[in-house]
Design a protein around this motif. Sequence first.
Motif, mmCIF file in Angstrom:
data_model
loop_
_atom_site.group_PDB
_atom_site.id
_atom_site.type_symbol
_atom_site.label_atom_id
_atom_site.label_comp_id
_atom_site.label_asym_id
_atom_site.label_seq_id
_atom_site.Cartn_x
_atom_site.Cartn_y
_atom_site.Cartn_z
ATOM 1 N N TYR A 121 0.811 -1.233 0.000
ATOM 2 C CA TYR A 121 0.000 0.000 0.000
ATOM 3 C C TYR A 121 0.837 1.273 0.000
ATOM 4 O O TYR A 121 0.310 2.354 0.209
ATOM 5 N N LEU A 123 3.417 4.114 -1.832
ATOM 6 C CA LEU A 123 3.648 4.693 -3.148
ATOM 7 C C LEU A 123 5.076 4.425 -3.613
ATOM 8 O O LEU A 123 5.304 3.986 -4.736
ATOM 9 N N LEU A 378 -4.041 15.334 -4.308
ATOM 10 C CA LEU A 378 -4.728 14.730 -3.167
ATOM 11 C C LEU A 378 -6.210 15.103 -3.154
ATOM 12 O O LEU A 378 -7.067 14.259 -2.869
ATOM 13 N N LEU A 386 -10.821 8.239 -3.203
ATOM 14 C CA LEU A 386 -9.476 7.685 -3.032
ATOM 15 C C LEU A 386 -8.706 8.607 -2.091
ATOM 16 O O LEU A 386 -8.228 9.664 -2.494
ATOM 17 N N TYR A 387 -8.621 8.209 -0.834
ATOM 18 C CA TYR A 387 -8.020 9.068 0.182
ATOM 19 C C TYR A 387 -6.523 8.775 0.293
ATOM 20 O O TYR A 387 -6.109 7.707 0.740
ATOM 21 N N ARG A 388 -5.740 9.751 -0.127
ATOM 22 C CA ARG A 388 -4.289 9.605 -0.144
ATOM 23 C C ARG A 388 -3.650 10.742 0.642
ATOM 24 O O ARG A 388 -4.292 11.747 0.940
ATOM 25 N N ARG A 389 -2.378 10.574 0.972
ATOM 26 C CA ARG A 389 -1.645 11.573 1.749
ATOM 27 C C ARG A 389 -0.175 11.524 1.328
ATOM 28 O O ARG A 389 0.247 10.629 0.583
ATOM 29 N N GLU A 391 3.731 10.763 1.777
ATOM 30 C CA GLU A 391 4.313 9.527 2.317
ATOM 31 C C GLU A 391 5.686 9.789 2.929
ATOM 32 O O GLU A 391 6.477 10.585 2.401
ATOM 33 N N TRP A 418 1.046 6.114 1.569
ATOM 34 C CA TRP A 418 0.238 7.200 1.012
ATOM 35 C C TRP A 418 -1.243 6.866 1.021
ATOM 36 O O TRP A 418 -2.072 7.759 0.920
ATOM 37 N N ASN A 419 -1.613 5.600 1.158
ATOM 38 C CA ASN A 419 -3.010 5.201 1.309
ATOM 39 C C ASN A 419 -3.450 5.559 2.730
ATOM 40 O O ASN A 419 -3.060 4.920 3.701
#
Length: 436
Positions: A121, A123, A378, A386-389, A391, A418-419
């Motif tokens: 999970y 990136l 984002l 799709l909730y990403r951040r 990393e 990043w998930n």
Amino acid sequence: MKKRLLGALATLAAALLPAHADEPQKPQKPKSVSFLKQKSIADTPGGPKEQLRRYGIDADVWVTQFFQGIAAGGNSGVSRYGGKLDAFLKIDAEKLGLWQGLRVSAQYEQYFGRNINNKDYALLPVNAAQAFIANDNYHSALSLVVSQQLSKELSISAGKFNLMTVAAQTPLIGGGGLETFMNRAFALPSTGIGVASPGTLADRLIVSPPYILGGVATLKTQLATFTLIVADPRNAQNPRVLERPFERGVGVVGGVTAPVQILGLHGFHTLRGGYSNARGFDLDDSDDLRARLASRQPVTKKGFWLASYAVQQYLVQDPDNPDVGWGLFGLATLSDGNPNPVRWSMLAGLAGNNLLPGRADDKWGVGFFHYGLTQPLLSGLAQRGLYRRSEGGVEAFYNWAVTPWLRLTGDLQVVEPWNALRPRETVMALRLQTKF
């Protein structure tokens, strides 16, 4: 010229063909180097590899095996075994009597087994060495570079470059994922001029391709070393890059590296700037993507730029060999943030050799990294559920030189993926490298 070329061919033939039983055997010289002290298994004193080096031909084969698993976090308990073979060939045409200052370098890579890069999970691939040579991507790769030394200060190179192998020459931090850090953040830092290419999700989003087609000019002076790179911004693993180079644009990167000494300890400071006129996905319009596609409006933006500053500074050095020691390293990058998906990144840490008696060949390192993804990306992904951040994570390794040709590494990574819906992950690995 013919005598040196024929001599090299004769040496190679002698290494491959068995000696005739009736031929008189020359008295063998006593070995001066123990088998356990050789640089590689086949690099015996007076052997074929040593003989070929006299004619400017240097060949090496490395086999690196990985056993890596997720100890905690998403997909906890998943582990994979695999590896890759690297074959290197370097030819000094001047020693062969062919052309003064001409050198040719080739590298062939072959993947085997499996890896966990798509199971964690994250990136950034946690195993950079296997991230781009894999069963579900490209199974093997060949890189070829031709270099010409124009003077003592100026050289030019052209061909297909393996950027992970280039990164492996960086002092202290190294690169490539074979001997030092394994996470791509350390093994292949961003150049900022790449564009989307077929491959994994990580390959599409991170802005530096692992292979490039282009040329490099290097000027070395007493004050600094200057480099200029002109390359196709796409991943050169794509056959279309070789068939139609630069059809989507060109990338240019300029850099200057200045040596600095502090209390007699060597250090290096590098400034780089890059620009590409290629087109990338316009992240500012990601929320209106469907409407723009329906109206056939452009969804791309032309132009990428990136600037970076890197430092490597020895804190301890072997007085007899300045290349052996340990110290700190750091890298900070800043990009346009659109179409570059990474607005900024940074990494820092300590790495080098173990200077305890008898352990100077051992390598170790500990480092922190963070990749700040651009907010438009984002936000656009969040609107689609799709909730990403951004990393970040830490990595530590110790590379134990059992012999110069056999290395065993223990590696630990803790990654905030990043998930955003996945917990922090702990990834552990064993890496065994054999040099033939």
